[in-house]
Design a protein around this motif. Structure first.
Motif, PDB file in Angstrom:
ATOM      1  N   ALA A   8       0.994  -1.108   0.027  1.00 14.84           N
ATOM      2  CA  ALA A   8       0.122   0.025   0.010  1.00 14.84           C
ATOM      3  C   ALA A   8       0.751   1.267  -0.154  1.00 14.84           C
ATOM      4  CB  ALA A   8      -1.011   0.167   1.087  1.00 14.84           C
ATOM      5  N   LEU A   9       1.933   1.244   0.585  1.00 10.46           N
ATOM      6  CA  LEU A   9       2.907   2.603   0.674  1.00 10.46           C
ATOM      7  C   LEU A   9       3.459   2.638  -0.618  1.00 10.46           C
ATOM      8  CD1 LEU A   9       4.073   4.269   2.926  1.00 10.46           C
ATOM      9  CD2 LEU A   9       5.968   2.848   3.032  1.00 10.46           C
ATOM     10  N   ILE A  10       3.743   1.702  -1.318  1.00 10.81           N
ATOM     11  CA  ILE A  10       4.510   1.794  -2.616  1.00 10.81           C
ATOM     12  C   ILE A  10       3.460   2.366  -3.604  1.00 10.81           C
ATOM     13  CG2 ILE A  10       5.174   0.308  -4.903  1.00 10.81           C
ATOM     14  CD1 ILE A  10       6.356  -1.790  -3.081  1.00 10.81           C
ATOM     15  N   GLY A  11       2.011   1.637  -3.475  1.00 14.31           N
ATOM     16  CA  GLY A  11       1.149   2.444  -4.144  1.00 14.31           C
ATOM     17  C   GLY A  11       0.844   3.829  -4.036  1.00 14.31           C
ATOM     18  N   LEU A  12       0.856   4.399  -2.688  1.00 25.27           N
ATOM     19  CA  LEU A  12       0.611   5.743  -2.468  1.00 25.27           C
ATOM     20  C   LEU A  12       1.850   6.574  -2.971  1.00 25.27           C
ATOM     21  CD1 LEU A  12      -0.308   5.735   1.481  1.00 25.27           C
ATOM     22  CD2 LEU A  12      -1.470   6.729  -0.257  1.00 25.27           C
ATOM     23  N   PHE A  13       2.881   6.160  -3.023  1.00 25.82           N
ATOM     24  CA  PHE A  13       3.948   7.011  -3.869  1.00 25.82           C
ATOM     25  C   PHE A  13       3.787   6.748  -5.268  1.00 25.82           C
ATOM     26  CE2 PHE A  13       8.521   7.397  -5.454  1.00 25.82           C
ATOM     27  CZ  PHE A  13       8.667   8.647  -4.753  1.00 25.82           C
ATOM     28  N   MET A  14       3.348   5.537  -5.854  1.00 26.97           N
ATOM     29  CA  MET A  14       2.985   5.546  -7.146  1.00 26.97           C
ATOM     30  C   MET A  14       1.992   6.651  -7.642  1.00 26.97           C
ATOM     31  SD  MET A  14       3.628   1.785  -8.248  1.00 26.97           S
ATOM     32  CE  MET A  14       3.197   1.756  -9.895  1.00 26.97           C
ATOM     33  N   MET A  15       0.999   6.702  -6.822  1.00 32.40           N
ATOM     34  CA  MET A  15      -0.138   7.252  -7.062  1.00 32.40           C
ATOM     35  C   MET A  15      -0.006   8.900  -7.003  1.00 32.40           C
ATOM     36  SD  MET A  15      -3.851   7.293  -5.640  1.00 32.40           S
ATOM     37  CE  MET A  15      -4.699   6.068  -6.578  1.00 32.40           C
ATOM     38  N   PHE A  16       0.883   9.314  -6.025  1.00 32.53           N
ATOM     39  CA  PHE A  16       0.880  10.629  -5.901  1.00 32.53           C
ATOM     40  C   PHE A  16       2.165  11.168  -6.155  1.00 32.53           C
ATOM     41  CE2 PHE A  16      -2.563   9.619  -2.706  1.00 32.53           C
ATOM     42  CZ  PHE A  16      -3.394  10.306  -3.259  1.00 32.53           C
ATOM     43  N   ALA A  17       3.150  10.412  -6.670  1.00 34.76           N
ATOM     44  CA  ALA A  17       4.366  10.893  -7.133  1.00 34.76           C
ATOM     45  C   ALA A  17       4.687  10.189  -8.424  1.00 34.76           C
ATOM     46  CB  ALA A  17       5.520  10.820  -5.912  1.00 34.76           C
ATOM     47  N   PRO A  18       3.939  10.030  -9.455  1.00 36.52           N
ATOM     48  CA  PRO A  18       4.437   9.270 -10.459  1.00 36.52           C
ATOM     49  C   PRO A  18       5.561   9.696 -11.125  1.00 36.52           C
ATOM     50  CG  PRO A  18       2.604  10.554 -11.318  1.00 36.52           C
ATOM     51  CD  PRO A  18       2.739  10.764  -9.674  1.00 36.52           C
TER      52      PRO A  18
END
Length: 127
Positions: A22-32
């Motif tokens: 989920a943390l990786i996903g947050l980074f990918m979503m908000f800092a592509p």
């Protein structure tokens, strides 16, 4: 409703794998942009829709990780581990077929294998 952290060691490892997902996903979503830079990918000028691909992929990671955390079911942890195992297999194919044997690919392979192993070992009853 209170936050539940597992008491069994195996489930704690699977929980940590889901939380990291989920943390990786947050980074990918908000800092592509940073994600693409880290992965050494480029967005061609005039095609900003490439960011949508990164953001939606991040949303998938967030959704899968949070679902595993919220439902805390063995079979969901197993599905999370199996998904990362198939992704790691794809990375191995890339390393062998596409001459992608660079340090970043090898590092991400190790990360994917660990993220696959933790929930799979718990889900299959080994820890």
């Amino acid at each position: 409703m209170e936050f539940y952290f597992p008491t069994e060691f195996g489930e704690q490892l699977a929980f940590c794998s889901a939380a990291f997902t989920a943390l990786i996903g947050l980074f990918m979503m908000f800092a592509p942009g940073y994600t693409y830079r880290f992965l050494r990918l480029q967005v061609r000028e005039g095609y900003p829709d490439a960011y949508a691909v990164g953001r939606s992929g991040g949303g998938f990671y967030i959704g899968f990780g949070l679902t595993a955390i919220m439902l805390q079911q063995t079979w969901i942890y197993t599905a999370l581990g199996a998904s990362f195992a198939v992704a790691a297999f794809g990375r191995i194919l890339s390393i062998m077929s596409d001459r992608g044997s660079v340090w970043l690919n090898l590092l991400l392979l190790v990360v994917q294998v660990v993220l696959a192993a933790l929930p799979l070992l718990y889900g299959l009853g080994y820890i």
